[in-house]
Design a protein around this motif. Structure first.
Motif, short mmCIF file in Angstrom:
data_model
loop_
_atom_site.label_atom_id
_atom_site.label_comp_id
_atom_site.label_asym_id
_atom_site.label_seq_id
_atom_site.Cartn_x
_atom_site.Cartn_y
_atom_site.Cartn_z
N ALA A 12 0.82 -1.22 0.00
CA ALA A 12 0.00 0.00 0.00
C ALA A 12 0.85 1.27 0.00
N LEU A 13 2.17 1.12 0.08
CA LEU A 13 3.03 2.30 0.18
C LEU A 13 2.88 3.25 -1.01
N PRO A 14 2.84 2.78 -2.27
CA PRO A 14 2.72 3.73 -3.39
C PRO A 14 1.27 4.12 -3.70
N LEU A 15 0.32 3.74 -2.86
CA LEU A 15 -1.09 4.01 -3.15
C LEU A 15 -1.40 5.49 -3.38
N PRO A 16 -0.94 6.43 -2.55
CA PRO A 16 -1.25 7.84 -2.81
C PRO A 16 -0.71 8.33 -4.16
N PHE A 17 0.51 7.86 -4.51
CA PHE A 17 1.09 8.26 -5.80
C PHE A 17 0.23 7.76 -6.96
N VAL A 18 -0.25 6.51 -6.85
CA VAL A 18 -1.11 5.95 -7.90
C VAL A 18 -2.41 6.74 -8.02
N ILE A 19 -2.98 7.10 -6.87
CA ILE A 19 -4.23 7.86 -6.89
C ILE A 19 -4.03 9.22 -7.55
N VAL A 20 -2.92 9.88 -7.23
CA VAL A 20 -2.65 11.20 -7.83
C VAL A 20 -2.47 11.09 -9.34
N ARG A 21 -1.83 10.01 -9.78
CA ARG A 21 -1.58 9.84 -11.22
C ARG A 21 -2.85 9.46 -11.99
N LEU A 22 -3.72 8.67 -11.36
CA LEU A 22 -4.89 8.18 -12.08
C LEU A 22 -6.09 9.11 -12.00
N VAL A 23 -6.23 9.79 -10.89
CA VAL A 23 -7.39 10.68 -10.71
C VAL A 23 -7.00 12.10 -11.12
#
Length: 319
Positions: A12-23
């Motif tokens: 779950a560590l890169p989850l915020p980065f993924v959210i910023v990139r996808l949303v």
């Protein structure tokens, strides 16, 4: 050995980065009003743009660190600490201790000084109890009456402390061997242990209670309980002069042991008492090797505390 209890949480560590990139961020429309070019230039020059960008980066860095520390805490950092665990012997052992008035006689010696019988028993008996790791041990004291000082427990240190704290007179000053042994058998009657043993120590003659010690010994034999007896005192009924006080009925104690398939010991000195406890250790041996148990020392509180402190810092910076 350092390890993580739930290492999969790190996914779950890169989850915020993924959210910023996808949303995609929603567009923000702001109203403005026209100003002359000269005034606009002056306003832009006065704006602390560089400082704002630095503050923005610092705030985001703090948030990323908070997230990383939180995920690390949730993953369960811990250290494996192998320890020696108690190996249960499957034995229930009741120590039945005479606290009648004759135990106050100072006819024993230890470390070059004269001591009472009670002091000799408490010193040697407490060490014996501490060596019974793996047994469930109970302590019964008797004088005129019999009482449970400690119930059956694996906490041999607690039993040893109660032996050290034993006081003459708390159960009366007569010698009621029958009730002391009978109370031990009453508690052992419900025991599911594979081996049930009583160690009975007395320095006198049964002179209280309505039951004959021999009858109680026969009950022990029927129950399958071994009774080891310790006759304590320099003189016994056979060697003492007629009417002499403070003598032990070694014959009765030996008969109790023989009927119940136990061993009878005669103790006249402190050295004899020490040898008896060592002999009992051999008769009722315990496995001292122990098993290996896995005990973990958790460290999740440290990253969690650091994340909380940084969260407070971030909140203060936004205030």
């Amino acid at each position: 050995m350092f390890e993580l209890a739930d290492p999969w949480v790190l996914l779950a560590l890169p989850l915020p980065f993924v959210i910023v990139r996808l949303v995609k961020p929603r567009p923000v429309f702001e109203r403005g009003f026209p100003v002359p070019d000269r005034i606009g230039g002056m306003l832009m020059a006065a704006s602390p743009q560089n400082k704002a960008e630095t503050r923005f980066l610092a705030d985001h860095l703090i948030l990323w660190i908070i997230w990383a520390l939180t995920i690390f805490a949730l993953s369960g950092p811990r250290e494996l600490q192998p320890v020696s665990a108690l190996k249960v012997s499957g034995r229930d052992l009741a120590i039945v201790l005479d606290l009648s008035g004759s135990m106050v006689r100072d006819d024993f010696h230890l470390d070059g000084r004269q001591i009472t019988r009670l002091e000799a028993v408490t010193r040697v008996g407490s060490e014996f109890a501490r060596r019974r790791a793996g047994d469930r041990v109970a302590l019964i004291v008797f004088g005129s009456e019999a009482y449970f000082a400690t119930p059956f427990t694996f906490d041999t240190e607690a039993v040893a402390r109660r032996i050290e704290e034993a006081t003459i007179g708390i159960s009366g000053r007569a010698t009621n061997i029958s009730d002391g042994l009978g109370l031990a058998l009453k508690r052992l009657a419900n025991s599911k242990a594979a081996s049930r043993v009583v160690i009975l120590l007395s320095d006198g003659v049964n002179n209280a209670g309505a039951t004959n010690p021999s009858g109680v010994a026969e009950l022990a034999a029927e129950m399958g309980v071994r009774v080891h007896t310790i006759a304590l005192g320099p003189k016994d009924l056979q060697s003492a002069e007629l009417g002499e006080r403070g003598v032990v009925d070694a014959v009765t104690l030996r008969a109790i042991a023989e009927v119940s398939s136990g061993e009878a010991f005669r103790v006249k000195t402190t050295d004899d008492l020490i040898e008896v406890t060592q002999a009992l250790d051999r008769l009722e041996a315990t496995d001292r090797t122990g098993l290996t148990a896995e005990v973990h020392r958790s460290f999740w509180t440290w990253p969690a505390a650091m994340a909380a402190a940084l969260a407070l810092l971030a909140a203060w910076r936004q205030a």
